[in-house]
Scaffold this active site. Structure first.
Site, PDB file in Angstrom:
ATOM      1  N   HIS A   1       3.695   1.771  -1.550  1.00  0.00           N
ATOM      2  CA  HIS A   1       4.044   2.017  -2.961  1.00  0.00           C
ATOM      3  C   HIS A   1       2.831   2.483  -3.769  1.00  0.00           C
ATOM      4  O   HIS A   1       2.934   3.386  -4.595  1.00  0.00           O
ATOM      5  CB  HIS A   1       4.584   0.740  -3.605  1.00  0.00           C
ATOM      6  N   GLU A  18       0.813  -1.223   0.000  1.00  0.00           N
ATOM      7  CA  GLU A  18       0.000   0.000   0.000  1.00  0.00           C
ATOM      8  C   GLU A  18       0.846   1.273   0.000  1.00  0.00           C
ATOM      9  O   GLU A  18       0.439   2.291  -0.557  1.00  0.00           O
ATOM     10  CB  GLU A  18      -0.941   0.013   1.212  1.00  0.00           C
ATOM     11  N   ARG A  56       9.557  -5.762   4.072  1.00  0.00           N
ATOM     12  CA  ARG A  56      10.165  -6.685   5.035  1.00  0.00           C
ATOM     13  C   ARG A  56       9.168  -7.228   6.068  1.00  0.00           C
ATOM     14  O   ARG A  56       9.481  -8.161   6.785  1.00  0.00           O
ATOM     15  CB  ARG A  56      11.356  -6.024   5.729  1.00  0.00           C
ATOM     16  N   GLN A 111      16.548   8.117   3.856  1.00  0.00           N
ATOM     17  CA  GLN A 111      16.776   7.895   2.427  1.00  0.00           C
ATOM     18  C   GLN A 111      16.239   9.057   1.604  1.00  0.00           C
ATOM     19  O   GLN A 111      16.919   9.581   0.711  1.00  0.00           O
ATOM     20  CB  GLN A 111      16.082   6.592   2.012  1.00  0.00           C
ATOM     21  N   GLN A 171       7.813   8.442   3.200  1.00  0.00           N
ATOM     22  CA  GLN A 171       8.442   8.985   4.398  1.00  0.00           C
ATOM     23  C   GLN A 171       8.936   7.892   5.334  1.00  0.00           C
ATOM     24  O   GLN A 171       9.741   8.143   6.216  1.00  0.00           O
ATOM     25  CB  GLN A 171       7.460   9.905   5.148  1.00  0.00           C
TER      26      GLN A 171
END
Lengths: 281, 281
Positions: A37, A35, A187, A153, A148
């Site tokens: 992405h 979700e 993950r 990153q 976020q």
């Protein structure tokens, strides 16, 4: 929807679209789409004519003992879900397309990369900025979209795009969470049911910290101690770090005198999870 | 001819030209233009619609004790000469345009950057590849032109452009020499008349080495010993390095069994000069 493996071919396809005045949105991913992405893809679709989703499990951002080999891969499933969310082109290069023999160029973003997750993963962000530089040069998007959840990153990528004059926009969209509060992550697949249940404490500890700050707490070490106690109250969880930091520089704060980022990484069994919130002061 | 200082402005100007189908050639320089640069500008003019010459003395490629401060600067003279050679736009950003406060992104090309000149100048090539990445992203040329005098630099830039998928051509043009054989270089300005005369031995030593190889010599250390003797026969010259190396990897060769690069750096008084030749075997 097209699925393109060759960097040269996708550059050619996109050049043609851009010459026709089309705006291109890019959502860089390592696949195993969720979700989080989809929210990026949907926003990209709203703001652009064509959306490219890149799917590439980037070996250079994994350390030798990390989970590169077992990282979940399912291109067929991802393609169906990406298309449903609004993706027009999937770019899924092979390793040899991205890192041919003799590969030697690396992009590093100093300072930001060595804090927080960079302490236990010292080569991680160089891998991330390098692969993103490559993806950006291949796709040349008008806007690239990041979540976020990977706050550090996203900050590093924004800095790189600005410092290296890449000349497009980077947008960072909110974290998407499960009902329990657990941040969506590829993950999470690794988690056993009881681990998933326990992992909800991560977000609970962030909300607790936010509550303390809103109630006037200003001593970062005391707030972190409360979080630590909450998290370690669940079985099978170890803490990598908890940081209360300036959201621009990631420098840790002792006293909370302005807006802060609260970020943490924990091990739930053998799975490393991260999460964060921004708190206005 | 236009002179533009702002990165944003030149990107805007060039975007318009590119949308009109114009091909852009870029000649990146640190100013103090000489015949070597002019040959690049002339070639760029022949092969493109518009030629951009960037003039920026890049602090990041100088070590603290090197000649950044005294490096010759004369924009007015450079502008006249660049225009005469065929330049359409000079891009001469200020330091704060290129490296604003908080600047953090660096591009490194491994292996190639640590050999030859990289031994005595360990941070030099990171500065070069970083500034070139920025210039390339600002200008987005169809072709960029470099001189073979800085052979290692050109090789590193080519590698970076390919590895990071920058998607344009890099051309490397022959060294332009004075009558004495001394390679054209902005740093020749530093030489006193007797130093300039003595510096001719650099090219003579390269020609001698070439002659030996053409006559069948294959032992690199013997050839380097001959060069060393020739060079040290002149007063006031010290040798930084002499390398006989593979022209693709810059790995030094003991036995000359295929085409080689012969490259050297010497100190003539307080001036460091470099030169090289390629020898077919």
């Amino acid at each position: 929807m097209r699925v393109v493996k060759s960097p040269r071919e996708i550059s050619r396809i996109l050049d043609r679209l851009k010459r026709g005045g089309r705006k291109i949105g890019l959502v860089p991913t390592m696949g195993c789409l969720h979700e989080g992405h989809f929210s990026l893809i949907r926003r990209a679709k709203k703001e652009n004519d064509k959306v490219v989703v890149s799917i590439f499990v980037n070996p250079k951002q994994f350390a030798p003992k990390e989970d590169y080999k077992k990282y979940p891969r399912d291109l067929r499933r991802d393609a169906v879900l990406a298309r449903r969310a609004g993706c027009d082109i999937i770019f899924c290069p092979g390793q040899a397309d991205m890192y041919p023999d003799g590969y030697a160029a690396y992009v590093a973003v100093r300072n930001l990369s060595s804090r927080m997750c960079g302490i236990s993963r010292p080569t991680h962000f160089e891998g991330v900025s390098t692969v993103c530089a490559k993806l950006f040069n291949i796709i040349r998007p008008d806007t690239a979209y990041f979540g976020q959840k990977d706050f550090q990153q996203a900050l590093i990528i924004k800095r790189m795009v600005e410092d290296l004059n890449m000349g497009f926009k980077v947008k960072v969209l909110p974290i998407i969470r499960q009902k329990s509060g657990l941040a969506m992550s590829s993950r999470n697949k690794y988690l056993k049911p009881h681990e998933k249940k326990n992992a909800a404490v991560i977000f609970q500890s962030l909300m607790k910290a936010k509550g303390l700050i809103k109630a006037g707490a200003r001593d970062a070490s005391k707030i972190k101690a409360v979080m630590r106690r909450m998290i370690l109250g669940r079985p099978g969880i170890r803490i990598d770090y908890i940081a209360i930091a300036d959201p621009c520089t990631l420098v840790e704060k002792k006293r909370i005198d302005s807006n802060v980022l609260i970020a943490l990484a924990v091990w739930v069994g053998r799975t490393r999870l991260i999460d964060n919130i921004l708190v206005d002061v």
